[in-house]
Design an enzyme around this catalytic site. Structure first.
Site, PDB file in Angstrom:
ATOM      1  N   ARG A 103     -74.670  57.641  32.449  1.00 20.06           N
ATOM      2  CA  ARG A 103     -75.241  56.502  32.112  1.00 20.06           C
ATOM      3  C   ARG A 103     -77.132  56.991  31.926  1.00 20.06           C
ATOM      4  NH1 ARG A 103     -73.630  52.795  33.856  1.00 20.06           N
ATOM      5  NH2 ARG A 103     -71.025  53.394  32.653  1.00 20.06           N
ATOM      6  N   SER A 115     -93.789  41.798 -12.147  1.00 20.42           N
ATOM      7  CA  SER A 115     -94.613  41.693 -10.851  1.00 20.42           C
ATOM      8  C   SER A 115     -96.419  40.565 -10.597  1.00 20.42           C
ATOM      9  CB  SER A 115     -95.146  42.828 -11.726  1.00 20.42           C
ATOM     10  OG  SER A 115     -96.972  43.367 -10.568  1.00 20.42           O
TER      11      SER A 115
END
Length: 384
Positions: free
Chosen positions: A307, A268
């Protein structure tokens, strides 16, 4: 060459997902074009090896390719232009009769096969480690929780066996996944293949040959408007992410009281005393991210016409993203369970001793989970 957009700064396990990188996709696109050349040669009774060998992904001008992608909306147009230059006098035999969707869909199936194959290997590694852990902790008392509250005494081994069962389910899902080639031409009828060859069976013969050269399945049809094959592959990838994420959540919760901790890492910036469960965090985050990607693919499946204008294009990054997350999650899961430190005192501190019946029942669960995993994995995937 343009700088890569995503080199892992905000993707802690990004290296494990390189099987779905732009480099992998580009190589797959060229592989499909090479295989199409060979398929036509099979149909014509000629030798296509020399032409196929000329098509080189490493020689592609990537800046020009990216400019073409922006101009055309698909990567294939500009890519084929460059491949035809590489082919010289045989340029007309590159991309013969095919359409962009044939190449992209087939290439992404190639990438899917590679990424999920790698994920399966990592799942096997994770399963081996989990099986050993479950056996080792099969009598370690542990409190099971339901709705976040203490429920009944069980064993830590039984909890780990549940993780192993989920891994086995993901292995089975990947094993069941099919990776079909796509070849249908401009609108899926294969008309150009018939016209160019003068053979009515050309669409079927070319598709079968293309599948063989690529090592993909021959679906016996064009599936450009039926996105079921995409959804099936995506579901397998998402299941891997969900399995790994589920284990990640339990690992993160187990780290709170010190029962389950990584053997190192997790610093940390503000609290130097911490040892954060980084693998657990990555697994959980990837599982959460996968849900939105598979939702995108399901939404895109509701397309239109031969498409659609946008739905097919929306699939690309979501599909590739799921593969990336699956590959990452499987690799991180294997690392997490192989580097897990179990604190029995922490596990038993607030737990009433499990009865002999509870311990025996938990042991049965462990044995069944290990047996199921072993049945799904060949000996070559297990520790020797």
């Amino acid at each position: 060459m343009a700088d890569p957009f995503d080199w892992g700064l905000l993707e802690p396990a990004g290296q494990s997902g390189m099987a779905a990188s732009d480099d992998a996709v580009l190589e797959a696109l060229v592989d499909v074009e090479r295989a199409l050349v060979l398929a036509w040669a099979d149909l014509d009774g000629t030798d296509g090896e020399a032409l196929a060998a000329l098509l080189d992904s490493s020689a592609v001008d990537r800046d020009a390719l990216l400019a073409g992608v922006r101009a055309d909306g698909v990567p294939v147009v500009a890519l084929v232009e460059q491949l035809r230059v590489q082919a010289g006098e045989q340029a007309a035999n590159v991309h013969r009769g095919a359409t962009s969707q044939d190449i992209v869909d087939s290439a992404l199936m190639l990438v899917s096969r590679g990424a999920l194959g790698g994920a399966r290997h990592q799942l096997a590694e994770a399963g081996n480690a989990l099986g050993a852990l479950a056996q080792r902790e099969r009598m370690t008392p542990y409190v099971a929780r339901t709705l976040s509250q203490a429920a009944e005494p069980t064993t830590l081994g039984a909890a780990m066996a549940a993780w192993l069962d989920a891994v086995s389910s993901s292995v089975a899902a990947v094993d069941a996944a099919a990776f079909p080639v796509q070849l249908g031409g401009a609108v899926g009828t294969g008309e150009a293949f018939e016209r160019l060859s003068g053979r009515a069976d050309a669409p079927w013969a070319l598709r079968a040959s293309l599948a063989e050269h690529l090592g993909l399945a021959d679906p016996g049809r064009a599936w450009h408007t039926d996105r079921a094959p995409v959804l099936a592959v995506a579901a397998a990838a998402a299941q891997v992410c969900a399995t790994a994420g589920r284990v990640g959540r339990d690992l993160a919760l187990g780290a709170r009281d010190g029962t389950l901790l990584p053997d190192s890492g997790g610093a940390s910036s503000a609290m130097p005393h911490k040892r954060n469960p980084v693998d657990a965090v990555i697994l959980t985050a990837n599982g959460l991210r996968a849900a939105g990607l598979i939702a995108t693919l399901h939404a895109a499946a509701l397309s239109s016409d031969a498409r659609p204008a946008g739905e097919w294009h929306a699939e690309w990054q979501a599909w590739r993203g799921l593969l990336r997350l699956a590959a990452e999650s499987a690799a991180v899961l294997a690392h997490a369970v192989s580097h897990l430190v179990v604190s029995a005192p922490a596990a038993t501190a607030s737990t009433a001793p499990a009865s002999d019946v509870a311990v025996a029942a938990a042991g049965t669960v462990v044995d069944a989970a290990v047996a199921r995993f072993v049945a799904l994995t060949p000996e070559t995937e297990r520790p020797q």
